[in-house]
Motif scaffolding. Structure first.
Motif, PDB file in Angstrom:
ATOM      1  N   ASP A   1     -91.929  -9.883 -70.584  1.00 16.95           N
ATOM      2  CA  ASP A   1     -91.185  -8.473 -70.470  1.00 16.95           C
ATOM      3  C   ASP A   1     -91.850  -7.409 -69.539  1.00 16.95           C
ATOM      4  OD1 ASP A   1     -88.851 -10.515 -71.218  1.00 16.95           O
ATOM      5  OD2 ASP A   1     -89.224  -8.984 -73.349  1.00 16.95           O
ATOM      6  N   VAL A   2     -93.108  -7.079 -69.996  1.00 12.48           N
ATOM      7  CA  VAL A   2     -93.807  -6.007 -69.659  1.00 12.48           C
ATOM      8  C   VAL A   2     -93.700  -5.760 -68.468  1.00 12.48           C
ATOM      9  CG1 VAL A   2     -95.455  -4.159 -70.098  1.00 12.48           C
ATOM     10  CG2 VAL A   2     -94.013  -5.115 -71.635  1.00 12.48           C
ATOM     11  N   MET A   3     -94.279  -7.327 -68.103  1.00 10.84           N
ATOM     12  CA  MET A   3     -95.385  -7.783 -66.852  1.00 10.84           C
ATOM     13  C   MET A   3     -94.084  -7.614 -65.749  1.00 10.84           C
ATOM     14  SD  MET A   3     -98.491  -6.809 -66.719  1.00 10.84           S
ATOM     15  CE  MET A   3     -98.978  -7.918 -64.941  1.00 10.84           C
ATOM     16  N   TYR A   4     -92.812  -7.767 -66.089  1.00  7.10           N
ATOM     17  CA  TYR A   4     -91.930  -8.197 -65.017  1.00  7.10           C
ATOM     18  C   TYR A   4     -90.705  -7.027 -65.497  1.00  7.10           C
ATOM     19  CZ  TYR A   4     -86.919  -8.367 -63.629  1.00  7.10           C
ATOM     20  OH  TYR A   4     -85.994  -9.090 -63.176  1.00  7.10           O
ATOM     21  N   SER A   5     -90.825  -6.539 -66.363  1.00  5.94           N
ATOM     22  CA  SER A   5     -90.191  -5.145 -65.755  1.00  5.94           C
ATOM     23  C   SER A   5     -91.130  -3.880 -64.842  1.00  5.94           C
ATOM     24  CB  SER A   5     -90.423  -4.227 -67.484  1.00  5.94           C
ATOM     25  OG  SER A   5     -89.841  -4.871 -67.612  1.00  5.94           O
ATOM     26  N   LEU A   6     -92.433  -3.729 -64.903  1.00  3.09           N
ATOM     27  CA  LEU A   6     -94.097  -3.201 -64.769  1.00  3.09           C
ATOM     28  C   LEU A   6     -93.602  -4.056 -63.285  1.00  3.09           C
ATOM     29  CD1 LEU A   6     -95.873  -1.562 -64.607  1.00  3.09           C
ATOM     30  CD2 LEU A   6     -97.644  -2.949 -65.231  1.00  3.09           C
ATOM     31  N   TYR A   7     -93.744  -4.418 -62.203  1.00 10.40           N
ATOM     32  CA  TYR A   7     -94.176  -5.104 -61.259  1.00 10.40           C
ATOM     33  C   TYR A   7     -92.123  -5.724 -60.293  1.00 10.40           C
ATOM     34  CZ  TYR A   7     -98.558  -6.219 -61.810  1.00 10.40           C
ATOM     35  OH  TYR A   7    -100.182  -6.309 -62.230  1.00 10.40           O
ATOM     36  N   PHE A   8     -90.773  -5.046 -61.381  1.00  9.21           N
ATOM     37  CA  PHE A   8     -90.083  -4.732 -60.422  1.00  9.21           C
ATOM     38  C   PHE A   8     -89.754  -3.412 -59.904  1.00  9.21           C
ATOM     39  CE2 PHE A   8     -85.804  -3.221 -61.624  1.00  9.21           C
ATOM     40  CZ  PHE A   8     -84.953  -3.860 -60.382  1.00  9.21           C
ATOM     41  N   GLY A   9     -90.689  -2.800 -60.942  1.00  9.46           N
ATOM     42  CA  GLY A   9     -90.677  -0.847 -60.941  1.00  9.46           C
ATOM     43  C   GLY A   9     -91.283  -0.911 -59.977  1.00  9.46           C
ATOM     44  N   ILE A  10     -92.798  -1.083 -59.542  1.00  4.75           N
ATOM     45  CA  ILE A  10     -93.824  -1.903 -58.529  1.00  4.75           C
ATOM     46  C   ILE A  10     -92.343  -2.310 -57.052  1.00  4.75           C
ATOM     47  CG2 ILE A  10     -95.792  -2.750 -57.501  1.00  4.75           C
ATOM     48  CD1 ILE A  10     -97.049  -2.002 -60.556  1.00  4.75           C
ATOM     49  N   GLY A  11     -92.787  -3.062 -56.711  1.00  2.23           N
ATOM     50  CA  GLY A  11     -91.786  -3.207 -56.577  1.00  2.23           C
ATOM     51  C   GLY A  11     -90.699  -2.782 -55.919  1.00  2.23           C
ATOM     52  N   HIS A  12     -89.937  -1.608 -56.415  1.00  2.00           N
ATOM     53  CA  HIS A  12     -88.929  -1.453 -55.623  1.00  2.00           C
ATOM     54  C   HIS A  12     -89.543  -0.240 -55.397  1.00  2.00           C
ATOM     55  CE1 HIS A  12     -86.182  -3.949 -58.009  1.00  2.00           C
ATOM     56  NE2 HIS A  12     -85.065  -3.359 -56.282  1.00  2.00           N
ATOM     57  N   GLU A  13     -90.550   0.839 -55.957  1.00  2.00           N
ATOM     58  CA  GLU A  13     -91.926   1.565 -55.474  1.00  2.00           C
ATOM     59  C   GLU A  13     -92.080   1.467 -54.283  1.00  2.00           C
ATOM     60  OE1 GLU A  13     -94.938   2.339 -57.821  1.00  2.00           O
ATOM     61  OE2 GLU A  13     -93.000   3.466 -59.376  1.00  2.00           O
ATOM     62  N   LYS A  14     -92.130   0.379 -53.687  1.00  2.00           N
ATOM     63  CA  LYS A  14     -92.268   0.034 -52.201  1.00  2.00           C
ATOM     64  C   LYS A  14     -91.388   0.349 -51.469  1.00  2.00           C
ATOM     65  CE  LYS A  14     -94.604  -3.859 -49.243  1.00  2.00           C
ATOM     66  NZ  LYS A  14     -95.307  -4.889 -48.930  1.00  2.00           N
ATOM     67  N   GLU A  15     -90.227  -0.452 -51.540  1.00  2.00           N
ATOM     68  CA  GLU A  15     -89.059  -0.307 -51.192  1.00  2.00           C
ATOM     69  C   GLU A  15     -88.804   1.084 -50.648  1.00  2.00           C
ATOM     70  OE1 GLU A  15     -85.930  -2.917 -52.095  1.00  2.00           O
ATOM     71  OE2 GLU A  15     -87.614  -4.590 -52.699  1.00  2.00           O
ATOM     72  N   TYR A  16     -89.170   1.780 -51.568  1.00  2.00           N
ATOM     73  CA  TYR A  16     -88.174   2.811 -51.532  1.00  2.00           C
ATOM     74  C   TYR A  16     -88.866   4.144 -50.465  1.00  2.00           C
ATOM     75  CZ  TYR A  16     -88.094   7.713 -53.340  1.00  2.00           C
ATOM     76  OH  TYR A  16     -87.921   9.694 -53.208  1.00  2.00           O
ATOM     77  N   ASN A  17     -90.951   3.606 -50.569  1.00  2.00           N
ATOM     78  CA  ASN A  17     -91.865   4.397 -49.857  1.00  2.00           C
ATOM     79  C   ASN A  17     -90.977   4.011 -48.423  1.00  2.00           C
ATOM     80  OD1 ASN A  17     -93.119   6.004 -51.646  1.00  2.00           O
ATOM     81  ND2 ASN A  17     -94.152   3.923 -51.703  1.00  2.00           N
ATOM     82  N   GLU A  18     -91.207   2.478 -48.106  1.00  3.39           N
ATOM     83  CA  GLU A  18     -90.194   2.213 -46.114  1.00  3.39           C
ATOM     84  C   GLU A  18     -89.470   2.854 -46.489  1.00  3.39           C
ATOM     85  OE1 GLU A  18     -90.611  -1.812 -47.148  1.00  3.39           O
ATOM     86  OE2 GLU A  18     -92.042  -2.318 -47.582  1.00  3.39           O
ATOM     87  N   ALA A  19     -88.311   2.702 -47.620  1.00  4.92           N
ATOM     88  CA  ALA A  19     -86.838   3.654 -47.160  1.00  4.92           C
ATOM     89  C   ALA A  19     -87.377   4.668 -46.850  1.00  4.92           C
ATOM     90  CB  ALA A  19     -85.862   3.580 -47.654  1.00  4.92           C
TER      91      ALA A  19
END
Length: 663
Positions: free
Chosen positions: A288-306
């Motif tokens: 659960d921790v890893m899912y939440s963490l990499y869910f956040g990391i993945g969207h952080e990448k999208e955030y920077n691209e946006a």
């Protein structure tokens, strides 16, 4: 007259030679909790009790037949104190049976409830208040029951084995609590399973981790301090032919064996039970921790691209705005372009104005950034909260003891303060009798199913309570170590209920080929050894006597069950204890104490005059000496004739009433 101040007269005491130097006035009795406590006290005095314990079943606001210490006001409390003082008996207090532990445990809601804990503390404070005004001091007893816990394999080092239910060794539950939220956040049993990914290893059996372009192992800083197994490094997993990660299901028992090897390799020691439980809990939550963490990391990448796209959109928009000012309006159509995304089979694509199109894209980009930002924050926040919760988690019973210890420290200080107040009032002439004993709180072993009932747990509970009280006395009252330690030992002691202790018998595990008789002997030996340690080390101040057959707390008379009462009381008396309270049950309220005398060999139950009488025990306790009601009439030669009834002769008042007014 001093020889006749209570039912045990001088002659009776002289002939009362029990076994092992016991006498009938060694034993006290509890009052009937469903009776007005003044009447109940008087009844026990008539029975011949030397020590009497007030009992309460009510909690909160008292109700009919559910009395609380608050049911009795100052005048009634003064009557109780004077009645005990006049008859030279000692009195103590049993707080409401509605209190079971001081940790605030609420299993229905799965938490340690602060409100329930406060209510329990207040109930015991009410009992301490009552004790300071209505009794001669001594114990204020309350029941333990601090936390859920398993039995099998819990007490080691050659100790006896217990099993709460069949297959407990496979299904026993270890509870984890979060000290911050005070909720039960996990429960681990040996048959619990987790899907463990199969790690890639090199020829030496070492785990292979993800590396960067420079050949250095990649470390996720947020996991570095949390990840007990990989310390933030990202392990590589074995995959099948289709590229799926290979996993295997392992139980908690299998996991423990692997982790024990890891601890020996990494730390050169065996892990504690708490470390193993927390490691497994960590693995349960890790997905659960890893899912939440990499869910956040993945969207952080999208955030920077946006954000990068936003810069491009703004630059393009500014360019076309400037261009529009320079191009004649009639020629602006030449700048417009078709948007192929809007084309369909039966209609042409839209023609977009670059300024309007880019303004629309900028608005979409702003909403996208806001949305992605929240998703990224949610992932990081959820992972952080989960990581922190797992890091904080403690064994529920350990956390419960810290809660209860603080509660006991507060109550121990309160008992000390009320003891001082009561003694001060006596010196000031505001109470007729001084305390015979300092008031102390006395947690009692209750039922085996919860923490606090095993002798080792009861000892730890008292020890932790004393330590917390010492700390409080030193910090709040500036006391020295020696004085604080002395007060803590004086105002916090345990109550051992031999009947409750005997209920452990039903969970006692037999040895192979052991007969029932051998099993009972071995259990009795264990019980006596454990309780002797508690008594000898100074943890016990008060004892309850009742019997059963080792299945339920039946409150039979001493000797009517199979608890080793005689041996237990003998070793307690040899250690210097003298607070023995016989607790009656629903079927023996009148017989429990004289039955205890009988069990300890009192000759009172068989008074014989050669050639004249052969009185039996039944003759004794069925006689008036075993009753509480007052005689209704004067009979025989003492009864006046009808000619002498009425004023100024015999008034018709019963003897009890005359005795009361004479006082």
């Amino acid at each position: 007259m001093d020889d006749y101040y209570k039912p045990q007269s001088r002659e009776l005491k002289e002939m009362d030679k029990m076994e092992k130097d016991f006498a009938i006035d060694n034993f006290g009795a509890s009052t009937n909790p469903f009776q007005h406590q003044t009447e109940a006290l008087k009844a026990r005095i008539f029975h011949g009790a030397n020590k009497i314990e007030f009992s309460f079943f009510g909690t909160g606001k008292s109700q009919e037949k559910q009395f609380t210490p608050g049911s009795f006001g100052k005048r009634e409390r003064e009557d109780m104190l004077n009645l005990a003082g006049y008859n030279k008996v000692e009195t103590s207090t049993h707080a409401t049976v509605g209190v079971q532990g001081l940790s605030g445990l609420n299993m229905q809601q799965g938490k340690f409830d602060d409100q329930m804990r406060k209510q329990a503390i207040d109930e015991i404070k009410r009992a301490i208040d009552f004790a300071s005004e209505a009794t001669t001091g001594g114990a204020v007893v309350f029941h333990s029951g601090e936390a859920p816990r398993y039995m099998h394999g819990r007490w080691k080092n050659g100790d006896a084995e217990f099993k709460m239910y069949p297959e407990e060794e496979k299904r026993k539950i270890t509870y984890l609590a979060d000290p911050l939220t005070k909720r039960l956040v996990g429960q681990i049993s040996p048959i619990d399973k987790i899907a463990k990914p199969i790690l890639k290893t090199n020829e030496n059996g070492d785990v292979i981790y993800l590396k960067d372009e420079n050949g250095n192992e990649v470390i996720e800083n947020q996991l570095k301090d949390f990840d007990r197994m990989h310390h933030g490094k990202i392990p590589l997993y074995e995959t099948d032919e289709e590229g799926n990660i290979k996993t295997e299901l392992i139980t908690f028992e299998e996991f423990k064996k692997e982790r024990e090897k890891d601890y020996l390799k990494e730390h050169n020691r065996k892990p504690t039970e708490e470390e193993l439980v927390k490691d497994f809990f960590h693995q349960q939550k890790f997905v659960d921790v890893m899912y939440s963490l990499y869910f956040g990391i993945g969207h952080e990448k999208e955030y920077n691209e946006a954000l990068e796209r936003r810069e491009k959109i703004i630059n393009s928009l500014n360019f076309y705005k400037e261009l529009k000012e320079k191009v004649p309006e009639k020629d602006w159509w030449k700048v417009k372009k078709e948007d192929p995304r809007t084309a369909d089979l039966f209609f042409p694509p839209d023609v977009e104005d670059p300024v309007k199109y880019l303004e629309k894209r900028l608005g979409q980009n702003e909403r996208q950034i806001a949305n992605i930002k929240e998703l990224a924050l949610h992932g990081r926040r959820t992972a952080t909260e989960q990581l922190d919760m797992v890091r904080r988690a403690k064994l529920a019973d350990k956390f419960a003891v810290t809660q209860s210890a603080q509660s006991m420290a507060d109550l121990g200080v309160y008992a000390w303060q009320q003891t001082k107040n009561a003694k001060k009032k006596f010196k000031q002439g505001k109470r007729n009798y001084d305390l015979k004993n300092d008031i102390y709180i006395a947690p009692e072993n209750l039922f085996p199913e919860t923490y606090g009932s095993h002798p080792d747990e009861l000892k730890n509970l008292v020890k932790q309570g004393r330590d917390a009280m010492i700390k409080k006395l030193k910090s709040n009252y500036g006391m020295s170590d020696a004085k604080a330690n002395k007060l803590a030992q004086k105002h916090i002691k345990a109550t051992i209920d031999i009947g409750h202790m005997n209920v452990w018998r039903k969970y006692f595990v037999s040895n192979p080929n052991e007969s029932l008789e051998e099993r009972d002997k071995r259990f009795n030996k264990w019980l006596l050894k454990k309780t002797k340690t508690l008594v000898d080390e100074g943890y016990v101040g008060h004892i309850h006597i009742n019997d059963n057959f080792g299945f339920h707390d039946e409150h039979l008379s001493a000797g009517d069950g199979n608890a080793p009462i005689k041996e237990f009381i003998e070793q307690a008396k040899d250690a210097g204890l003298n607070e023995f309270i016989v607790e009656s049950g629903s079927i023996n309220p009148m017989r429990a104490m004289p039955d205890a005398w009988h069990h300890f060999g009192s000759p009172v139950y068989h008074m014989h005059v050669p050639g004249v009488t052969a009185d039996t025990w039944s003759d004794f306790w069925h006689s008036y000496f075993g009753k509480t009601q007052k005689p209704r009439y004067i009979v025989g030669s003492y009864s006046p004739s009808q000619d002498f009834r009425g004023a100024p002769f015999y008034s018709g008042l019963d003897l009890e009433g005359l005795q009361y007014f004479d006082r």
